[in-house]
Design a protein around this motif. Structure first.
Motif, PDB file in Angstrom:
ATOM      1  N   ALA A 172      83.408   6.801  27.908  1.00 38.18           N
ATOM      2  CA  ALA A 172      83.946   7.992  28.563  1.00 38.18           C
ATOM      3  C   ALA A 172      85.464   8.018  28.445  1.00 38.18           C
ATOM      4  CB  ALA A 172      83.527   8.020  30.028  1.00 38.18           C
ATOM      5  N   ASP A 206      84.498  15.158  34.115  1.00 40.08           N
ATOM      6  CA  ASP A 206      84.144  13.749  33.973  1.00 40.08           C
ATOM      7  C   ASP A 206      82.977  13.427  34.899  1.00 40.08           C
ATOM      8  OD1 ASP A 206      83.899  11.028  33.863  1.00 40.08           O
ATOM      9  OD2 ASP A 206      85.882  10.570  34.688  1.00 40.08           O
ATOM     10  N   ALA A 230      80.920  10.779  34.171  1.00 45.44           N
ATOM     11  CA  ALA A 230      80.530   9.562  33.450  1.00 45.44           C
ATOM     12  C   ALA A 230      79.312   8.893  34.068  1.00 45.44           C
ATOM     13  CB  ALA A 230      81.698   8.589  33.385  1.00 45.44           C
TER      14      ALA A 230
HETATM   15  C1  LIG Z   1      82.763   4.549  34.454  1.00 43.83           C
HETATM   16  C2  LIG Z   1      83.585   5.761  34.542  1.00 43.83           C
HETATM   17  C3  LIG Z   1      84.529   6.060  33.562  1.00 43.83           C
HETATM   18  C4  LIG Z   1      84.830   5.138  32.407  1.00 43.83           C
HETATM   19  O1  LIG Z   1      83.755   4.951  31.594  1.00 43.83           O
HETATM   20  P1  LIG Z   1      83.871   4.113  30.227  1.00 43.83           P
HETATM   21  O2  LIG Z   1      82.691   4.575  29.445  1.00 43.83           O
HETATM   22  O3  LIG Z   1      83.796   2.675  30.614  1.00 43.83           O
HETATM   23  O4  LIG Z   1      85.155   4.462  29.603  1.00 43.83           O
HETATM   24  C5  LIG Z   1      85.223   7.242  33.680  1.00 43.83           C
HETATM   25  N1  LIG Z   1      85.008   8.081  34.701  1.00 43.83           N
HETATM   26  C6  LIG Z   1      84.115   7.827  35.660  1.00 43.83           C
HETATM   27  C7  LIG Z   1      83.905   8.800  36.781  1.00 43.83           C
HETATM   28  C8  LIG Z   1      83.373   6.647  35.627  1.00 43.83           C
HETATM   29  O5  LIG Z   1      82.469   6.389  36.577  1.00 43.83           O
END
Ligand SMILES: *Cc1c(COP(=O)(O)O)cnc(C)c1O
Length: 471
Positions: free
Chosen positions: A141, A261, A263
């Protein structure tokens, strides 16, 4: 060197190792208990000159490496967010490694490009993302968010920043609760972290749209140029859901790129009852979520969706002579959809997971995790010595030890810090903490693929009994 025509004995050894590992994973301490340099000091300072057999390498794997592993696939892994996996995913990854294709452009493996296109459609269409959007797999992410911010920067500067460098008046906005990857991306993009504006949150830790609009208008009045807003659907600290719709309206009004975002929480969009979380998504520009967190697909696998592929490609496109192909323009050459040139064949594991689980199977497991979380939260609430700090949401809850006779906040913070350290040192479970309005709280995530109620009961038992020893 092993013989590529004859390695079934070795393959069997590894396959047995993997099965035993997963079968016995409950018996390992969840969080590695080693001290700094414990592992390093057991590894010789130079490689062997002569070949060693696989048995002796596996022996060292068990004796030296395993004690230094934190077992993310242990059902009592409740720390951070999960990075869960599944047997399907690991088998697919095994095949990916056998094929070992480098899928930078369509021609270097058409199946990888076209399966990726389809997998992104499968996800998009079942997560209530707009049908006209297109997706691409990224490693993390963080990378996808960097891609979003770079695209926003290029759009805002008429694609001149790539050539001339970055003006120093571009502004990026997110809430105080958003992930550190936003700050990192703003730094790397050349926009500069002094131009990252962190907006206040409400009592549920959600970005306050009115506060955002005020800052945007004040910035414009000063001659600054609002470039990108990042909305969090599920913040890292407390899984707060920023109100997308009113924020999207503000972005539209001021012509600002809007990146979402999601993620961690994005996986829940596969459940129709959680699709309200992205109401207003049609007005956004980009969306990221990690199948490698909660969707049973081993790290790494990030799904990044955009409204305008042309803008993304224009941001990243490079065309040296050696990469010119006849099919260009008719197919997706994903090297232009992100930062690295080289790309792994990650779509295969999504295909295996989605087909072997089926959508219903995925939904069932997600709902089970959500139910286990409610069960945990109810239990915490009912025990007189603990307090649920926020209502449980998705597979996340946060709580603290709060015996009624202790009211001093400083003392409570110390107690809870001690509690989480003792729990993690016990090896029974692994939890992490966050701070909510000055309160030190424990986070509980129940998202490991094979977690069952007995593991949650075990967690409750450990948490309660360890807390008792502290007072
Ligand atoms: C885990 C997370 C990220 C980062 O994810 P990666 O794939 O490790 O870069 C970014 N934003 C949120 C909200 C997350 O929970």
């Amino acid at each position: 060197m092993l013989d590529r025509n004859n390695f079934s004995k070795e393959a069997e050894l590894v396959s047995q190792w993997v099965q035993n590992y997963l079968k016995n994973i409950d018996s390992f301490p969840v969080k590695s208990q080693v001290q700094p340099k414990d592992i390093y000091n057991q590894i010789p300072d130079s490689p062997p000159l002569e070949s060693e057999n696989l048995e002796s390498i596996l022996k060292d794997l068990n004796e030296i490496i395993l004690p230094g592993i934190t077992h993310w696939q242990h059902p009592n892994y409740h720390a951070y967010f999960n990075a869960n996996s599944s047997v399907e995913s690991l088998l697919a990854e095994h095949i990916t490694t056998a094929i070992a294709a480098q899928c930078m452009i369509w021609e270097t493996s058409p199946a990888a490009a076209e399966l990726e296109e389809r997998m992104m459609e499968w996800l998009r269409d079942n997560m209530a993302l707009p049908k006209s959007w297109e997706g691409v797999i990224q490693d993390t992410a963080s990378t996808a968010t960097l891609a979003a911010i770079l695209t926003a920067r290029e759009i805002k500067t008429d694609f001149r920043s790539n050539v001339e460098g970055v003006p120093n008046n571009l502004r990026v906005y997110c809430s105080k609760e958003t992930h550190s990857s936003i700050e990192k991306a703003v730094a790397i993009s050349g926009i500069g972290t002094k131009n990252l504006v962190k907006i206040e949150v409400d009592e549920k830790m959600r970005l306050i749209p009115e506060a955002l609009e005020k800052r945007i208008e004040a910035d414009i009045a000063q001659g600054l140029v609002p470039c990108c807003v990042v909305v969090a659907i599920g913040t890292t600290g407390t899984v707060a859901v920023d109100p997308l719709k009113p924020i999207a309206r503000i972005c539209k009004k001021h012509d600002i790129f809007l990146h979402v975002d999601a993620a961690f929480a994005g996986t829940a969009l596969l459940l129709p009852e959680y699709q309200w979380m992205i109401e207003g998504i049609e007005e956004a520009d980009a969306f990221v979520f990690n199948p490698h967190k909660w969707m049973f697909t081993n790290f790494d696998c990030t799904a990044y969706f955009v409204k305008d592929v042309q803008a993304l490609v224009k941001t990243f496109e490079v065309l040296p002579e050696y990469l010119k192909t006849k099919t260009r323009g008719q197919v997706n050459d994903y090297r232009d959809w992100g930062i690295p040139l080289g790309r792994r064949f990650r779509a295969l594991k999504l295909w295996f997971v989605l087909r072997s689980f089926g959508l219903n199977g995925i939904q069932k497991r997600l709902r089970e995790h959500i139910q286990l979380t409610e069960y945990f939260a109810e239990n915490i609430k009912a025990s007189g010595n603990f307090e649920l700090v926020l209502p449980a949401f998705l597979n996340f809850s946060c709580f603290r030890f709060h015996p009624p006779h202790i009211q001093d906040e400083e003392q409570l913070n110390q107690l809870n810090e001690e509690l989480v350290q003792q729990i993690n040192a016990s090896g029974h479970l692994y939890l992490t903490h966050t701070k909510i309005k000055g309160k030190y709280v424990l986070r509980m995530v129940i998202g490991q693929t094979y977690v069952e109620q007995k593991h949650v009961d075990h967690a409750l038992e450990v948490i309660k009994s360890m807390a008792e020893t502290l007072v």
